[in-house]
Design a protein around this motif. Structure first.
Motif, PDB file in Angstrom:
ATOM      1  N   ASN A 153       0.820  -1.217   0.000  1.00  0.00           N
ATOM      2  CA  ASN A 153       0.000   0.000   0.000  1.00  0.00           C
ATOM      3  C   ASN A 153       0.853   1.266   0.000  1.00  0.00           C
ATOM      4  O   ASN A 153       0.366   2.342   0.352  1.00  0.00           O
ATOM      5  N   GLY A 154       2.096   1.123  -0.414  1.00  0.00           N
ATOM      6  CA  GLY A 154       2.956   2.282  -0.599  1.00  0.00           C
ATOM      7  C   GLY A 154       3.549   2.871   0.656  1.00  0.00           C
ATOM      8  O   GLY A 154       4.060   4.002   0.640  1.00  0.00           O
ATOM      9  N   VAL A 155       3.480   2.131   1.767  1.00  0.00           N
ATOM     10  CA  VAL A 155       4.029   2.625   3.031  1.00  0.00           C
ATOM     11  C   VAL A 155       5.467   2.144   3.185  1.00  0.00           C
ATOM     12  O   VAL A 155       5.713   0.936   3.150  1.00  0.00           O
ATOM     13  N   PRO A 156       6.444   3.043   3.343  1.00  0.00           N
ATOM     14  CA  PRO A 156       7.819   2.591   3.563  1.00  0.00           C
ATOM     15  C   PRO A 156       7.948   1.931   4.933  1.00  0.00           C
ATOM     16  O   PRO A 156       7.481   2.469   5.944  1.00  0.00           O
ATOM     17  N   VAL A 157       8.553   0.741   4.951  1.00  0.00           N
ATOM     18  CA  VAL A 157       8.656  -0.035   6.187  1.00  0.00           C
ATOM     19  C   VAL A 157      10.119  -0.308   6.513  1.00  0.00           C
ATOM     20  O   VAL A 157      10.892  -0.779   5.673  1.00  0.00           O
ATOM     21  N   ASN A 158      10.485  -0.022   7.746  1.00  0.00           N
ATOM     22  CA  ASN A 158      11.770  -0.381   8.302  1.00  0.00           C
ATOM     23  C   ASN A 158      11.528  -1.504   9.305  1.00  0.00           C
ATOM     24  O   ASN A 158      10.574  -1.444  10.080  1.00  0.00           O
ATOM     25  N   VAL A 159      12.333  -2.538   9.280  1.00  0.00           N
ATOM     26  CA  VAL A 159      12.211  -3.614  10.265  1.00  0.00           C
ATOM     27  C   VAL A 159      13.291  -3.438  11.324  1.00  0.00           C
ATOM     28  O   VAL A 159      14.475  -3.308  11.000  1.00  0.00           O
ATOM     29  N   MET A 160      12.847  -3.396  12.571  1.00  0.00           N
ATOM     30  CA  MET A 160      13.761  -3.258  13.701  1.00  0.00           C
ATOM     31  C   MET A 160      14.072  -4.636  14.286  1.00  0.00           C
ATOM     32  O   MET A 160      13.172  -5.314  14.777  1.00  0.00           O
ATOM     33  N   ILE A 161      15.321  -5.047  14.195  1.00  0.00           N
ATOM     34  CA  ILE A 161      15.764  -6.255  14.897  1.00  0.00           C
ATOM     35  C   ILE A 161      16.270  -5.761  16.245  1.00  0.00           C
ATOM     36  O   ILE A 161      17.461  -5.539  16.459  1.00  0.00           O
TER      37      ILE A 161
END
Length: 360
Positions: free
Chosen positions: A228-236
């Motif tokens: 849906n066009g949302v930039p996602v960062n994954v936090m480890i």
């Protein structure tokens, strides 16, 4: 049973006890006489229920002073968090409200129902200069309480009304409920989301983060947001030596496959009362490796569990910490080459400062 009337391991909770509030001169303990009385009467000395308590703050947007946290402003619709993550740095903040950083943090949730109104007041202020405000700077804005109260959604509607940039940090799939308003914000590049994923093992997740969304649901959430066009960062975050430190590369690959555009990490730090809470927990949850894990954590923080040094506390030091940093560099090169998390749009806010598009 222990001296507080709790079983050896409280399922569904992270902390296994309440610790003394540092700001109180007095404390209490549950005696055997009381426990024997409850047993004889057929009562439960500790029903282990969650309580929601309404509070009435005068402001909701907070300036972040720490130089090693990647945000300038934050807001929290809830204090305390039912997710129960055993390592959570926010536990200590519950003491300022008169509660324990242990079980109280997970079972006494303070609810700020007036958060949307306070946010709107802030965005209407002539003195406010547009800057990304991060929801969940302290506790998760999509924790279970949000399903009941819907405060986060109302705040997102305020952000959209004023076309103001907002960041979200969560480990709950409940954000999918709000994909409509999130998508509208994303269309103007006004939102970025960080999804915290600390393990690919459900067994580990249920012990370390007992009331969070499953790993599958979190990865599905990354995929839904990305589509849906949302930039996602994954936090480890955090990497805990001896618990999830072997999962950095597999986690990074799973995040990239789900559509994340970036990854980040922190090394676990057990500041304040969390050292006691974590130590008690790991001896009950993982007794076979408790001392090994605790010694590894000390090794990455100069020989102590509690590291409050700005610039160092989240990165750690020594050979183990450098191995984790090296894995992260490799993961970015292997799975995230050419991808970047965008800077959010701050240009629209002035036109909408009054809550509607200004024509002049």
């Amino acid at each position: 049973m222990n001296s507080e009337g709790e079983s050896d391991y409280i399922k569904g909770r992270g902390a296994q006890k309440n610790v003394k509030n540092r700001f109180f001169a007095e404390s209490y303990e549950v005696t055997d006489d009381f426990l024997n009385y409850c047993h004889a009467e057929g009562d439960d000395a500790d029903p282990n229920k969650t309580h929601y308590l309404e509070v009435f703050p005068k402001t909701i947007v907070n300036k972040v002073e720490s130089p090693d946290v990647g945000m300038g402003w934050s807001m929290n619709a809830y204090q305390g968090c039912e997710h129960g993550c055993i390592y959570c740095y926010a536990r200590n903040s519950h003491e300022y409200w008169g509660y324990s950083a242990g079980l109280d943090f997970e079972r006494k949730i303070l609810v700020k129902k007036n958060a949307p109104e306070l946010l709107e007041e802030k965005l209407q202020s002539k003195n406010w200069k547009c800057a990304t405000i991060v929801m969940s700077g302290n506790t998760d804005c999509y924790q279970p309480a949000e399903k009941k109260f819907g405060i986060t959604r109302k705040c997102l509607e305020v952000f959209y009304k004023y076309r103001h940039p907002v960041g979200i940090i969560t480990k709950n799939a409940l954000i999918a409920r709000d994909i409509d308003i999130v998508s509208k914000l994303a269309a103007d590049n006004l939102i970025g989301v960080s999804v915290s994923i600390t393990s690919l093992s459900e067994k580990t997740r249920m012990l370390v983060e007992p009331r969070t969304a499953t790993i599958k649901k979190r990865l599905d959430t990354v995929k839904l947001l990305s589509q849906n066009g949302v930039p996602v960062n994954v936090m480890i975050a955090p990497v805990i030596p001896g618990i999830n430190s072997h999962e950095v590369l597999p986690l990074a690959k799973a995040a990239a496959d789900a559509g994340a555009v970036s990854i980040a990490h922190t090394i676990v730090r057990l500041n304040g009362q969390i050292a006691e809470i974590f130590t008690d927990w790991i001896h009950k949850a993982m007794p076979d490796r408790a001392e090994k894990v605790l010694n590894h954590i000390k090794h990455v923080h100069g020989g102590t569990l509690n590291d409050s040094r700005w610039g160092q506390r989240m990165r750690g030091e020594g050979e183990f910490a450098e191995q984790v940093h090296a894995q992260m560099r490799l993961a970015r090169k292997k799975f995230f080459e050419g991808k970047t998390f965008p800077k959010l749009n701050q240009d629209l806010y002035e036109q909408y400062r009054d809550g509607q598009l200004s024509l002049f």
